[in-house]
Scaffold this active site. Structure first.
Site, PDB file in Angstrom:
ATOM      1  N   ASP A 250       0.823  -1.208   0.000  1.00 21.86           N
ATOM      2  CA  ASP A 250       0.000   0.000   0.000  1.00 21.86           C
ATOM      3  C   ASP A 250       0.859   1.261   0.000  1.00 21.86           C
ATOM      4  O   ASP A 250       2.087   1.194   0.130  1.00 21.86           O
ATOM      5  CB  ASP A 250      -0.978  -0.021   1.193  1.00 21.86           C
TER       6      ASP A 250
ATOM      7  N   ASN B 113      -8.397  -1.685  13.546  1.00 23.23           N
ATOM      8  CA  ASN B 113      -9.754  -2.080  13.133  1.00 23.23           C
ATOM      9  C   ASN B 113      -9.758  -3.348  12.279  1.00 23.23           C
ATOM     10  O   ASN B 113     -10.764  -3.683  11.674  1.00 23.23           O
ATOM     11  CB  ASN B 113     -10.424  -0.928  12.371  1.00 23.23           C
TER      12      ASN B 113
ATOM     13  N   HIS C 181      -7.842  -3.874   9.589  1.00 25.44           N
ATOM     14  CA  HIS C 181      -7.522  -3.697   8.171  1.00 25.44           C
ATOM     15  C   HIS C 181      -6.194  -4.359   7.826  1.00 25.44           C
ATOM     16  O   HIS C 181      -5.306  -4.491   8.672  1.00 25.44           O
ATOM     17  CB  HIS C 181      -7.572  -2.220   7.739  1.00 25.44           C
TER      18      HIS C 181
ATOM     19  N   GLU D 218      -9.967  -1.380   4.258  1.00 26.75           N
ATOM     20  CA  GLU D 218     -10.672  -0.984   5.480  1.00 26.75           C
ATOM     21  C   GLU D 218     -11.961  -1.797   5.650  1.00 26.75           C
ATOM     22  O   GLU D 218     -12.490  -2.336   4.675  1.00 26.75           O
ATOM     23  CB  GLU D 218     -11.032   0.502   5.400  1.00 26.75           C
TER      24      GLU D 218
END
Ligand code: GLP
Length: 244
Positions: A67, A134, A136, A141
């Site tokens: 990423d 979270n 991810h 996401e």
């Protein structure tokens, strides 16, 4: 999906370094999927040390990064390209021509299309993943659905908040990212996810809490991968109520 519990973060990083180095020994031209973030800095130090000591040779590997932030050029100190340069590329013999990164200053649609074309043709031999608080992975996401191929994403508020620690006070934290997709994760021949620290415990507990693949918990796609290992330290395992 297999759980490995190691004593501490350093032992987790050693475990991951050994797994990568075994793959490179077996297949010197391996395609390595690489991550950035606080959880992997120790691992990259081990790669540098092992390279300097002649224990690993990166001269034929290729790499692809998970990423990047949209809008940060490669010479921005918080870009993932810069992170890779600092921690690994400039200090090992990984050939520049074999390095595949997104250009954060480029057009996100074009950059992710280029990455898709590359990953259509090439399968990752071993993929390193960190995890967001979270759940991810990369910048995939929590959402109502998964996206298969590399794509641009709007980052979750909590991701922006968590990543703000790397930026100077007052500096704007990017709100968009580019990431590989879930097809790319599931297709990798081997996937290793590392997680340390209490902030990640809820996501890891949820991951091992059921047998579901849930787009609201992006790391749950690891359950679909052929060979996935989740490496955590004892402290996280205890807070997530996981036993070895
Ligand atoms: C960022 C990256 C992820 C990484 C995560 C965790 O959001 N996009 O790829 O896994 O941070 O980073 P850290 O290891 O610093 O907690």
């Amino acid at each position: 999906m297999r759980l490995v519990v190691e004593k501490d973060a350093a032992a987790c990083s050693r475990f991951v370094a050994d797994a990568f180095e075994r793959v490179i020994k077996e297949k010197p031209t391996a395609l390595l999927g690489l991550a950035t973030g606080g959880s992997v800095t120790d691992l990259y130090r081990m790669f540098r040390e092992d390279y300097s000591a002649g224990r690993v040779d990166f001269s034929e590997v290729s790499t692809v990064n998970l990423d990047e932030y949209v809008g940060l050029p490669g010479d921005h100190k918080q870009s993932f390209a810069w992170f890779m340069e600092e921690h690994l590329f400039s200090k090992t013999n990984i050939p520049r021509k074999n390095v595949h990164l997104y250009d954060g200053s480029g057009d996100a649609e074009l950059e992710t299309a280029k990455m898709k074309a590359f990953l259509d043709e090439n399968v990752i031999d071993i993929l390193l993943l960190g995890i967001g608080n979270n759940g991810h992975i990369g910048f995939n996401e929590p959402d109502a659905v998964f996206t298969c191929a590399p794509h641009a994403v709007e980052l979750a508020e909590e991701t922006i908040a968590a990543n703000a620690r790397f930026f100077s006070p007052g500096e704007e934290v990017p709100k968009y990212g580019m990431t590989i997709g879930m097809r790319d994760v599931v297709r990798a021949k081997k996937v290793i996810l590392v997680a340390f620290g209490a902030a990640k415990a809820a996501a890891i507990a949820a991951l091992f809490g059921d047998d579901l693949v849930d787009p609201q918990l992006p790391c749950s796609t690891l359950k679909l991968a052929a060979d996935a290992v989740v490496v955590v330290d004892e402290a996280l395992a205890a807070s997530a109520n996981l036993s070895r």
